[in-house]
Design an enzyme around this catalytic site. Structure first.
Site, PDB file in Angstrom:
ATOM      1  N   GLU A 166     -22.355  15.448  -8.757  1.00 20.35           N
ATOM      2  CA  GLU A 166     -21.834  14.582  -9.821  1.00 20.35           C
ATOM      3  C   GLU A 166     -21.405  13.216  -9.277  1.00 20.35           C
ATOM      4  O   GLU A 166     -21.557  12.202  -9.942  1.00 20.35           O
ATOM      5  CB  GLU A 166     -20.661  15.285 -10.515  1.00 20.35           C
ATOM      6  N   ARG A 180     -10.515  30.287 -17.414  1.00 21.16           N
ATOM      7  CA  ARG A 180     -10.625  30.039 -18.867  1.00 21.16           C
ATOM      8  C   ARG A 180     -11.390  31.165 -19.554  1.00 21.16           C
ATOM      9  O   ARG A 180     -12.315  31.728 -18.973  1.00 21.16           O
ATOM     10  CB  ARG A 180     -11.352  28.709 -19.119  1.00 21.16           C
ATOM     11  N   ASP A 191     -11.802  33.551  -7.958  1.00 18.45           N
ATOM     12  CA  ASP A 191     -12.902  33.227  -7.048  1.00 18.45           C
ATOM     13  C   ASP A 191     -13.924  34.361  -7.026  1.00 18.45           C
ATOM     14  O   ASP A 191     -13.588  35.505  -6.684  1.00 18.45           O
ATOM     15  CB  ASP A 191     -12.340  32.988  -5.640  1.00 18.45           C
ATOM     16  N   ILE A 249     -20.934  28.983  -7.910  1.00 22.48           N
ATOM     17  CA  ILE A 249     -21.438  30.355  -8.077  1.00 22.48           C
ATOM     18  C   ILE A 249     -22.958  30.346  -8.207  1.00 22.48           C
ATOM     19  O   ILE A 249     -23.660  31.115  -7.541  1.00 22.48           O
ATOM     20  CB  ILE A 249     -20.790  31.031  -9.310  1.00 22.48           C
ATOM     21  N   ARG A 252     -16.161  35.112  -4.997  1.00 20.16           N
ATOM     22  CA  ARG A 252     -16.304  35.779  -3.692  1.00 20.16           C
ATOM     23  C   ARG A 252     -15.329  36.955  -3.566  1.00 20.16           C
ATOM     24  O   ARG A 252     -15.682  38.026  -3.080  1.00 20.16           O
ATOM     25  CB  ARG A 252     -16.065  34.794  -2.543  1.00 20.16           C
ATOM     26  N   ASN A 304     -12.247  10.582  -9.253  1.00 19.80           N
ATOM     27  CA  ASN A 304     -12.132  11.666 -10.229  1.00 19.80           C
ATOM     28  C   ASN A 304     -10.659  12.070 -10.231  1.00 19.80           C
ATOM     29  O   ASN A 304     -10.215  12.792  -9.348  1.00 19.80           O
ATOM     30  CB  ASN A 304     -13.043  12.820  -9.806  1.00 19.80           C
ATOM     31  N   LEU A 340     -22.596  26.998 -12.915  1.00 19.69           N
ATOM     32  CA  LEU A 340     -21.616  28.080 -12.780  1.00 19.69           C
ATOM     33  C   LEU A 340     -20.688  27.785 -11.608  1.00 19.69           C
ATOM     34  O   LEU A 340     -21.046  27.991 -10.449  1.00 19.69           O
ATOM     35  CB  LEU A 340     -22.337  29.425 -12.558  1.00 19.69           C
ATOM     36  N   GLY A 341     -19.503  27.248 -11.925  1.00 19.25           N
ATOM     37  CA  GLY A 341     -18.506  26.980 -10.882  1.00 19.25           C
ATOM     38  C   GLY A 341     -17.170  27.509 -11.373  1.00 19.25           C
ATOM     39  O   GLY A 341     -17.139  28.475 -12.138  1.00 19.25           O
ATOM     40  N   ARG A 399     -15.019   9.219 -13.078  1.00 22.60           N
ATOM     41  CA  ARG A 399     -15.422  10.353 -13.901  1.00 22.60           C
ATOM     42  C   ARG A 399     -14.417  10.434 -15.046  1.00 22.60           C
ATOM     43  O   ARG A 399     -13.215  10.583 -14.808  1.00 22.60           O
ATOM     44  CB  ARG A 399     -15.399  11.630 -13.086  1.00 22.60           C
ATOM     45  N   HIS A 402     -19.718  18.813 -18.405  1.00 25.50           N
ATOM     46  CA  HIS A 402     -20.558  18.921 -17.202  1.00 25.50           C
ATOM     47  C   HIS A 402     -21.798  18.041 -17.310  1.00 25.50           C
ATOM     48  O   HIS A 402     -22.815  18.283 -16.658  1.00 25.50           O
ATOM     49  CB  HIS A 402     -21.028  20.373 -16.942  1.00 25.50           C
TER      50      HIS A 402
HETATM   51  P1  ADP Z   1     -15.666  23.422  -9.543  1.00 21.49           P
HETATM   52  O1  ADP Z   1     -16.061  23.876 -10.907  1.00 21.49           O
HETATM   53  O2  ADP Z   1     -14.187  23.405  -9.336  1.00 21.49           O
HETATM   54  O3  ADP Z   1     -16.391  22.172  -9.064  1.00 21.49           O
HETATM   55  P2  ADP Z   1     -17.430  24.810  -7.743  1.00 21.49           P
HETATM   56  O4  ADP Z   1     -18.663  24.425  -8.469  1.00 21.49           O
HETATM   57  O5  ADP Z   1     -17.231  24.283  -6.368  1.00 21.49           O
HETATM   58  O6  ADP Z   1     -16.116  24.593  -8.583  1.00 21.49           O
HETATM   59  O7  ADP Z   1     -17.398  26.410  -7.668  1.00 21.49           O
HETATM   60  C1  ADP Z   1     -16.358  27.075  -7.055  1.00 21.49           C
HETATM   61  C2  ADP Z   1     -16.587  28.549  -7.152  1.00 21.49           C
HETATM   62  O8  ADP Z   1     -17.847  28.912  -6.584  1.00 21.49           O
HETATM   63  C3  ADP Z   1     -15.580  29.352  -6.357  1.00 21.49           C
HETATM   64  O9  ADP Z   1     -14.429  29.603  -7.097  1.00 21.49           O
HETATM   65  C4  ADP Z   1     -16.317  30.640  -6.108  1.00 21.49           C
HETATM   66  O10 ADP Z   1     -16.058  31.518  -7.185  1.00 21.49           O
HETATM   67  C5  ADP Z   1     -17.776  30.260  -6.180  1.00 21.49           C
HETATM   68  N1  ADP Z   1     -18.472  30.447  -4.891  1.00 21.49           N
HETATM   69  C6  ADP Z   1     -18.552  29.608  -3.843  1.00 21.49           C
HETATM   70  N2  ADP Z   1     -19.254  30.159  -2.830  1.00 21.49           N
HETATM   71  C7  ADP Z   1     -19.638  31.381  -3.249  1.00 21.49           C
HETATM   72  C8  ADP Z   1     -20.401  32.461  -2.677  1.00 21.49           C
HETATM   73  N3  ADP Z   1     -20.912  32.370  -1.453  1.00 21.49           N
HETATM   74  N4  ADP Z   1     -20.569  33.581  -3.425  1.00 21.49           N
HETATM   75  C9  ADP Z   1     -20.053  33.678  -4.655  1.00 21.49           C
HETATM   76  N5  ADP Z   1     -19.347  32.713  -5.257  1.00 21.49           N
HETATM   77  C10 ADP Z   1     -19.132  31.579  -4.565  1.00 21.49           C
END
Ligand code: ADP
Length: 403
Positions: free
Chosen positions: A381, A242, A284, A330, A286, A9, A210-211, A95, A183
């Protein structure tokens, strides 16, 4: 050891990779995963072996620092050769963000396919050229080994025209201005998992990925029918950085009245908006959940509100749902976001069990009496790419043919 595949990727300054054992049964088994990040700036290499979770990290200085994707790939291959000397690479899966209107499934890469993929670069200028750099680097490093492109858009090509177009003259649709959706590898993986668990669950479902990037997809009879991302991965939900859905007239205003350049507007909407831009704190979730500050709360409120709105819209597309799935960093981890997204959806037959929602690793979080089953699943993925790659390579070589 039997035959293996590598998944790649390639992003703007990184290459993520994974090594899979092709004989892993229904899903290929991941042997190692890692990445080179900061290519051309301050590169770092990190890998993890699945068997013992042993991590290796390496930073570079001076001449040994990889300056481009090809050199980064050399480092990855060097480590693989050292760590797994008996492994034979049978195929490489990439990817690729954009398969345009053409590719509805993964494809073995040949010069004709490559020309198509290059032609799609204007549709995804921030991603596609890097994916192509990864393909070129892998082609040089593994001459003669089949390479397979797996697209983020392909799963969505089953969308009906009305969910695939914008309200502009149809000549633009013909030219490729479409709601592609992204996605797709994640949605495909989740759909497969869901189907396996309960074939009924995929008859009508909404999946929330939701990431850092965030989108949602409506599934009917196991196929994608509508998505929140559209022409680019900028549309739909607000994300880490974004903006998500925005009135196109805001762009005219920023350019014509505020004197911003196209590059500045692009930078604003892709990198300085969403959770990060709204909160002024972090992209983030968190950090925002831990913050007491009003803008952090407002950013979460907006994120949740847009998801709820899209959930209602996508459920209208499918005519109700049997299941809802949360995935992505998320979706899989934030109890708060899941709870808030589904709060007050009892009118649609969705009731979650707060206890189950709070427990880590719980796959079903809906209450016993809920008409709709709500799942929490980890997406994968890379495994999806590996499986496609093995299948596509099997069709065209004897390398993976079973005895
Ligand atoms: P990507 O889209 O880059 O693959 P991910 O799917 O790994 O990203 O998601 C990353 C996001 O997930 C982090 O930025 C964070 O906001 C969120 N995240 C990870 N762990 C937690 C948690 N325990 N509580 C809330 N949000 C979380």
């Amino acid at each position: 050891m039997g035959d293996h595949v590598i998944t790649l990727n390639a992003g703007s300054s990184s290459i993520k990779f994974a090594l899979f054992d092709a004989d892993g049964g229904e899903w290929p088994k991941m042997v190692a995963t890692g990445q080179v990040e900061g290519i051309g700036v301050s590169p770092e290499f990190e890998v993890k072996r699945s068997v013992d979770k042993q991590k290796t990290k390496r930073s570079f200085s001076g001449d040994d620092a990889p300056k481009n994707h090809a050199e980064a790939l050399e480092i990855i291959i060097g480590w693989l050769n050292e760590s797994f000397p008996n492994v034979h690479i049978g195929a490489i899966g990439h990817r690729v963000v954009h398969g345009g209107p053409v590719y509805t499934e993964p494809v073995r890469i040949d010069p004709g396919v490559l020309a198509h993929l290059e032609a799609f670069s204007p549709l995804a200028p921030l991603h596609q050229p890097h994916n192509l750099a990864g393909i070129a680097a892998a082609g040089k490093a593994f001459p003669g080994i089949p390479q397979v492109a797996c697209f983020d858009t392909a799963f969505h090509r089953t969308q009906p025209f009305v969910n695939d177009t914008f309200g502009i003259p149809l000549e633009f649709y013909e030219q490729g201005v479409r709601r592609y959706g992204f996605h797709g590898l994640s949605y495909e993986y989740i759909t497969e998992r869901l189907r396996k668990r309960d074939p009924q669950a995929v008859s009508r479902a909404v999946v929330l990925h939701l990431g850092n990037g965030a989108s949602m997809c409506a599934i009917k009879d196991g196929q994608a029918v509508s998505s929140t991302m559209s022409f680019s991965p900028l549309d739909g939900l607000p994300m880490g950085t974004r903006c998500g859905q925005i009135d196109a007239a805001v762009l005219f205003y920023l350019i014509q009245q505020k004197g911003m350049s196209v590059e500045q507007v692009s930078d604003l909407l892709y990198k300085k908006s969403g959770l990060k831009g709204m909160s002024g704190i972090s992209s983030d979730m968190r950090d925002l959940e831990a913050s007491e500050k009003l803008p952090a709360r407002q950013a979460i409120d907006y994120f949740v509100t847009r998801i709820r709105r899209e959930l209602g819209a996508l459920m209208a597309v499918t005519g109700g749902v049997e299941s809802i799935v949360f995935t992505g960093g998320i979706g899989a981890n934030s109890q708060l976001v899941r709870e808030r997204v589904l709060d007050g959806f009892a009118w649609a037959g969705i009731v979650i069990d707060s206890g189950a929602n709070a427990r880590r690793g719980e796959e079903v979080i809906s209450a016993i009496g809920s008409a709709v089953r709500v799942y929490v699943m980890q997406t994968d993925e890379e495994a999806m790419i590996a499986r496609h790659t093995i299948a596509a390579a099997r069709l065209s070589t004897s390398r993976f043919q079973k005895a």
